[in-house]
Design an enzyme around this catalytic site. Sequence first.
Site, PDB file in Angstrom:
ATOM      1  N   HIS A   1     -80.839 -28.127 -44.345  1.00 58.16           N
ATOM      2  CA  HIS A   1     -80.380 -27.189 -43.315  1.00 58.16           C
ATOM      3  C   HIS A   1     -81.296 -27.312 -42.100  1.00 58.16           C
ATOM      4  O   HIS A   1     -82.503 -27.526 -42.254  1.00 58.16           O
ATOM      5  CB  HIS A   1     -80.387 -25.759 -43.870  1.00 58.16           C
TER       6      HIS A   1
ATOM      7  N   ASN B   1     -73.919 -18.896 -46.738  1.00 57.57           N
ATOM      8  CA  ASN B   1     -75.367 -19.120 -46.743  1.00 57.57           C
ATOM      9  C   ASN B   1     -76.039 -17.829 -46.273  1.00 57.57           C
ATOM     10  O   ASN B   1     -76.048 -17.537 -45.086  1.00 57.57           O
ATOM     11  CB  ASN B   1     -75.707 -20.299 -45.810  1.00 57.57           C
TER      12      ASN B   1
ATOM     13  N   GLY C   1     -75.766 -19.418 -35.384  1.00 57.78           N
ATOM     14  CA  GLY C   1     -76.242 -18.084 -35.014  1.00 57.78           C
ATOM     15  C   GLY C   1     -76.139 -17.768 -33.533  1.00 57.78           C
ATOM     16  O   GLY C   1     -76.653 -16.754 -33.075  1.00 57.78           O
TER      17      GLY C   1
ATOM     18  N   GLU D   1     -82.637 -25.211 -40.315  1.00 56.40           N
ATOM     19  CA  GLU D   1     -83.800 -24.300 -40.335  1.00 56.40           C
ATOM     20  C   GLU D   1     -84.913 -24.858 -41.202  1.00 56.40           C
ATOM     21  O   GLU D   1     -86.096 -24.638 -40.925  1.00 56.40           O
ATOM     22  CB  GLU D   1     -83.352 -22.897 -40.790  1.00 56.40           C
TER      23      GLU D   1
ATOM     24  N   LYS E   1     -79.102 -17.089 -46.230  1.00 59.94           N
ATOM     25  CA  LYS E   1     -80.451 -17.273 -45.655  1.00 59.94           C
ATOM     26  C   LYS E   1     -81.391 -16.236 -46.281  1.00 59.94           C
ATOM     27  O   LYS E   1     -81.197 -15.875 -47.445  1.00 59.94           O
ATOM     28  CB  LYS E   1     -80.392 -17.191 -44.132  1.00 59.94           C
TER      29      LYS E   1
ATOM     30  N   GLU F   1     -73.280 -29.138 -38.988  1.00 58.70           N
ATOM     31  CA  GLU F   1     -73.704 -27.882 -38.382  1.00 58.70           C
ATOM     32  C   GLU F   1     -74.470 -28.168 -37.091  1.00 58.70           C
ATOM     33  O   GLU F   1     -75.689 -28.392 -37.137  1.00 58.70           O
ATOM     34  CB  GLU F   1     -74.632 -27.129 -39.345  1.00 58.70           C
TER      35      GLU F   1
ATOM     36  N   SER G   1     -71.506 -20.429 -36.322  1.00 62.76           N
ATOM     37  CA  SER G   1     -70.751 -19.334 -35.712  1.00 62.76           C
ATOM     38  C   SER G   1     -69.288 -19.283 -36.165  1.00 62.76           C
ATOM     39  O   SER G   1     -68.395 -18.969 -35.378  1.00 62.76           O
ATOM     40  CB  SER G   1     -70.859 -19.392 -34.180  1.00 62.76           C
TER      41      SER G   1
HETATM   42  P1  PGA Z   1     -74.009 -18.996 -38.621  1.00 59.67           P
HETATM   43  O1  PGA Z   1     -74.952 -19.922 -39.550  1.00 59.67           O
HETATM   44  O2  PGA Z   1     -72.681 -18.926 -39.301  1.00 59.67           O
HETATM   45  O3  PGA Z   1     -74.724 -17.673 -38.586  1.00 59.67           O
HETATM   46  O4  PGA Z   1     -73.934 -19.650 -37.279  1.00 59.67           O
HETATM   47  C1  PGA Z   1     -74.461 -21.070 -40.173  1.00 59.67           C
HETATM   48  C2  PGA Z   1     -75.524 -21.730 -41.000  1.00 59.67           C
HETATM   49  O5  PGA Z   1     -76.689 -21.756 -40.581  1.00 59.67           O
HETATM   50  O6  PGA Z   1     -75.239 -22.256 -42.097  1.00 59.67           O
END
Ligand code: PGA
Length: 263
Positions: free
Chosen positions: A105, A13, A181, A107, A15, A175, A221
Site C-alpha cells: 500500500h 481497508n 483520501g 502508505e 487502515k 491506487e 476516493s
Molecule cells: P480512500 O483510500 O478510499 O480513503 O481514498 C483507499 C486506500 O487507501 O486503499
Amino acid sequence: MAIAPRTPLIAGNWKMNLDHLQAVAFVQKLHWTLKDAKHEDGSVEVAVFPPFTDLRTVQTLLDADKIPFALGAQDLSAHDSGAYTGEVSGAFLAKLDNRYVIIGHSERRQYHAESDEVVAAKVKAALRHGLIPVICVGETSEDLEKFGASAVPVAQLTAALAGVKADAEIVVAYEPVWAIGSGQAATPQQAQDVCATLRGVIAEKLGADAAAKTRVLYGGSVKAANIASFMREPDVDGALVGGASLVVDEFAAIIRYQKHVGV
Ligand code: PGA
C-alpha cells in the site's frame, strides 16, 4: 466459500481505525444491512481488512454467525518466524483464516520506506502461506505529471511479480496516490486505462490465463456515488475502499453497486 473466477471484489481497508469491539459492531451491522437488502447472494465478494489486533475477534464472529465476508490483513512480514520484533508472519495470518493480505500500500511505501524488493518478498511470503496478496501500485501526482499514469504502476507491478508462478492467485489494486483520501478519484477512463495496462503486465509475466482470471481493482476516493461508473469498465473488477469502508451505510451501498449499474 467457492468463488467464481473474476467475481467482483469490494474490499474495505480500514487502515488504523476501529478497535476489536468497534469491529464487531461494524461487521454485524454491515451483515444485517446487506441481509435486509438481500445482497448476500455471492454476486460480489466482500472483504474486510481490519487492524491486526481485531483479526481474531472478527474471524470468530464471521465463523460463528456464518457471515460471508472474507478476512484480510493490511500487511505481513517477509519472514516466516524469528527475531523480527513487531512483525506478523503470514503463517499466523493463515491460521486466522485470512484469505487476503494487502501488500505495498502506498502508505507502507511512503511511511515505512517499503521498496519494490520488500514488496516482492512479501508477495512471496503471502503465497508461501496460501494467502492471496492484494498488490497495491500507484503513482504520485508528481509521477503523473512527469511520466503519465501507467509508468510507475507498471514498474511496481513488474517488480512485485518477480519469481511469482503463473498459477498463483493474486489481486492487483491500482491506487493512484493522489486519489487516496483526497476526495478526488481518478476518472473511470483513467482507471480503466491503467487497469488494462496492468492486466497486460500480468499477461506478460504470468501468461494469458492468469491475466484473464486475475482481479484488478481500482482504489482512491471510491464512494457510493462513483462506484458504479468504475464497475462499468471492463478491466475494473472491484474496488479497494478506505474512508468509505468505515461507514456502514456507505460501504453497504458500494457493495450494492449493481443496483446503480442496472445489472
Ligand atoms: P480512500 O483510500 O478510499 O480513503 O481514498 C483507499 C486506500 O487507501 O486503499
